[in-house]
Enzyme design. Structure first.
Site, PDB file in Angstrom:
ATOM      1  N   GLY A  89      -2.792 -70.183 -88.670  1.00 10.04           N
ATOM      2  CA  GLY A  89      -1.713 -69.220 -88.880  1.00 10.04           C
ATOM      3  C   GLY A  89      -1.158 -68.749 -87.549  1.00 10.04           C
ATOM      4  O   GLY A  89      -1.542 -69.247 -86.485  1.00 10.04           O
ATOM      5  N   LYS A 101      -0.518 -65.347 -81.132  1.00  6.14           N
ATOM      6  CA  LYS A 101      -1.673 -65.375 -82.021  1.00  6.14           C
ATOM      7  C   LYS A 101      -2.702 -64.371 -81.523  1.00  6.14           C
ATOM      8  O   LYS A 101      -2.609 -63.869 -80.418  1.00  6.14           O
ATOM      9  CB  LYS A 101      -2.284 -66.791 -82.063  1.00  6.14           C
ATOM     10  CG  LYS A 101      -1.397 -67.755 -82.844  1.00  6.14           C
ATOM     11  CD  LYS A 101      -1.991 -69.153 -82.971  1.00  6.14           C
ATOM     12  CE  LYS A 101      -3.380 -69.215 -83.527  1.00  6.14           C
ATOM     13  NZ  LYS A 101      -3.530 -68.571 -84.842  1.00  6.14           N
ATOM     14  N   GLY A 102      -3.684 -64.083 -82.382  1.00  7.70           N
ATOM     15  CA  GLY A 102      -4.751 -63.185 -81.976  1.00  7.70           C
ATOM     16  C   GLY A 102      -4.773 -61.867 -82.712  1.00  7.70           C
ATOM     17  O   GLY A 102      -5.558 -60.980 -82.380  1.00  7.70           O
ATOM     18  N   GLY A 103      -3.922 -61.756 -83.744  1.00  9.40           N
ATOM     19  CA  GLY A 103      -3.966 -60.546 -84.559  1.00  9.40           C
ATOM     20  C   GLY A 103      -5.327 -60.330 -85.195  1.00  9.40           C
ATOM     21  O   GLY A 103      -5.710 -59.202 -85.509  1.00  9.40           O
ATOM     22  N   GLY A 104      -6.062 -61.407 -85.336  1.00  6.58           N
ATOM     23  CA  GLY A 104      -7.434 -61.318 -85.843  1.00  6.58           C
ATOM     24  C   GLY A 104      -8.465 -61.489 -84.735  1.00  6.58           C
ATOM     25  O   GLY A 104      -9.649 -61.710 -85.005  1.00  6.58           O
ATOM     26  N   GLU A 110      -9.278 -70.177 -81.072  1.00  6.95           N
ATOM     27  CA  GLU A 110      -8.132 -70.891 -81.673  1.00  6.95           C
ATOM     28  C   GLU A 110      -7.433 -71.774 -80.644  1.00  6.95           C
ATOM     29  O   GLU A 110      -7.031 -72.902 -80.938  1.00  6.95           O
ATOM     30  CB  GLU A 110      -7.139 -69.893 -82.257  1.00  6.95           C
ATOM     31  CG  GLU A 110      -7.659 -69.202 -83.507  1.00  6.95           C
ATOM     32  CD  GLU A 110      -6.726 -68.134 -84.040  1.00  6.95           C
ATOM     33  OE1 GLU A 110      -6.791 -67.856 -85.238  1.00  6.95           O
ATOM     34  OE2 GLU A 110      -5.930 -67.573 -83.256  1.00  6.95           O
TER      35      GLU A 110
HETATM   36  O1  LIG Z   1      -6.643 -64.120 -84.471  1.00 10.90           O
HETATM   37  C1  LIG Z   1      -6.089 -64.418 -85.501  1.00 10.90           C
HETATM   38  C2  LIG Z   1      -5.142 -65.504 -85.649  1.00 10.90           C
HETATM   39  O2  LIG Z   1      -4.382 -65.783 -84.511  1.00 10.90           O
HETATM   40  C3  LIG Z   1      -4.314 -65.553 -86.906  1.00 10.90           C
HETATM   41  O3  LIG Z   1      -3.962 -66.881 -87.087  1.00 10.90           O
HETATM   42  C4  LIG Z   1      -3.068 -64.715 -86.878  1.00 10.90           C
HETATM   43  O4  LIG Z   1      -3.410 -63.393 -86.579  1.00 10.90           O
HETATM   44  C5  LIG Z   1      -2.311 -64.786 -88.224  1.00 10.90           C
HETATM   45  O5  LIG Z   1      -3.091 -64.236 -89.226  1.00 10.90           O
HETATM   46  P1  LIG Z   1      -2.540 -64.012 -90.688  1.00 10.90           P
HETATM   47  O6  LIG Z   1      -2.380 -65.356 -91.306  1.00 10.90           O
HETATM   48  O7  LIG Z   1      -3.596 -63.195 -91.380  1.00 10.90           O
HETATM   49  O8  LIG Z   1      -1.254 -63.270 -90.577  1.00 10.90           O
END
Ligand SMILES: O=C[C@H](O)[C@H](O)[C@H](O)COP(=O)(O)O
Length: 241
Positions: A89, A101-104, A110
């Site tokens: 994602g 990226k990196g919201g999680g 990744e």
């Molecule tokens: O660290 C998390 C990742 O980069 C995720 O792929 C990104 O945050 C998108 O996450 P989501 O699909 O929950 O929006």
């Protein structure tokens, strides 16, 4: 097939389209986050139905646990060596398929997995598509030792790029500093807009305490954007089309 764990039609549409890219025997990188989790569920369904073999490497402990629980075989990246394809994602996707990226907080693993793959494909809903990166806070994973000095160096780097007065926030979970899978901290840069992502990436990578930032530049070759009606739009990087 209806899966009660899948409630977002846009993300599901993108995930299903990505599952169709998977070929038996592939060495596959599994991303992290809510969209990647739907992909893992749909992939596990297909593998169960069709009974083919895959070699999977995960980009986080959470994804490894989910995939394993669903019956997929997850190995260390180094046991596999190199990957054919990674599906992940993103928090933002720009017209050149550069990403935030990196919201999680998983962007370090990744990026390691994506850059150890022949192809990286992003799956996302339409809300992730932007004209210019930066509205989403840019995650930067930093070593805990001296993290405040690292934050000062990041601030100075932002000043040099005329990104002045931008808050740099220590990410927390349940009132404590969040720790990544590698035990590091995450600083979120509230930049509003990033005029020169290459320059920012170079500045951040030059700081000793920075482990990795969430700018994915020239890594993704295809973005599959899911729509609420179940259709998808494919965005390709022009120089790879
Ligand atoms: O660290 C998390 C990742 O980069 C995720 O792929 C990104 O945050 C998108 O996450 P989501 O699909 O929950 O929006």
């Amino acid at each position: 097939m209806t899966d009660p764990a899948v409630t977002d039609l846009s993300k599901d549409a993108a995930a299903r389209a990505a599952v169709a890219l998977v070929e038996p025997g592939m060495r596959l990188g599994l991303g992290t986050g809510s969209t990647a989790a739907i992909f893992v569920r749909r992939l596990a369904q297909r593998v169960q139905e069709e009974g083919f073999a895959l070699r999977c490497a995960a980009t986080s402990k959470a994804t490894a646990e989910l995939a394993t629980a669903l019956g997929l075989t997850v190995e260390d990246l180094d046991a596999i060596g190199w990957l054919d394809l990674t599906i992940d994602g993103a928090d933002e996707v720009d017209p050149d398929l550069n990403l935030i990226k990196g919201g999680g907080a998983a962007h370090l693993r990744e990026k390691i997995v994506a850059t150890a793959s022949d192809r990286m494909v992003v799956i996302a809903d339409q809300g992730k598509v932007v004209d210019r990166l930066g509205a989403f806070h840019l995650p930067v994973e930093v070593i805990p030792f001296g993290w405040q000095a690292t934050r000062t160096l990041i601030q100075r780097a932002l000043d040099r790029l005329e990104l002045t007065q931008r808050p740099i926030l220590l990410r927390k979970r349940a009132d404590a500093p969040l720790r990544t899978d590698e035990g590091n901290l995450v600083l979120d840069l509230a930049l509003e807009s990033i005029p020169d992502a290459e320059a920012l990436a170079a500045e951040l990578s030059a700081i000793a305490g920075v482990v990795e930032h969430g700018l994915f530049l020239n890594i993704c070759e295809l973005a599959i954007i899911g729509c609420p009606d179940g259709s998808v739009v494919e965005l390709r990087r022009e120089d790879m089309a």
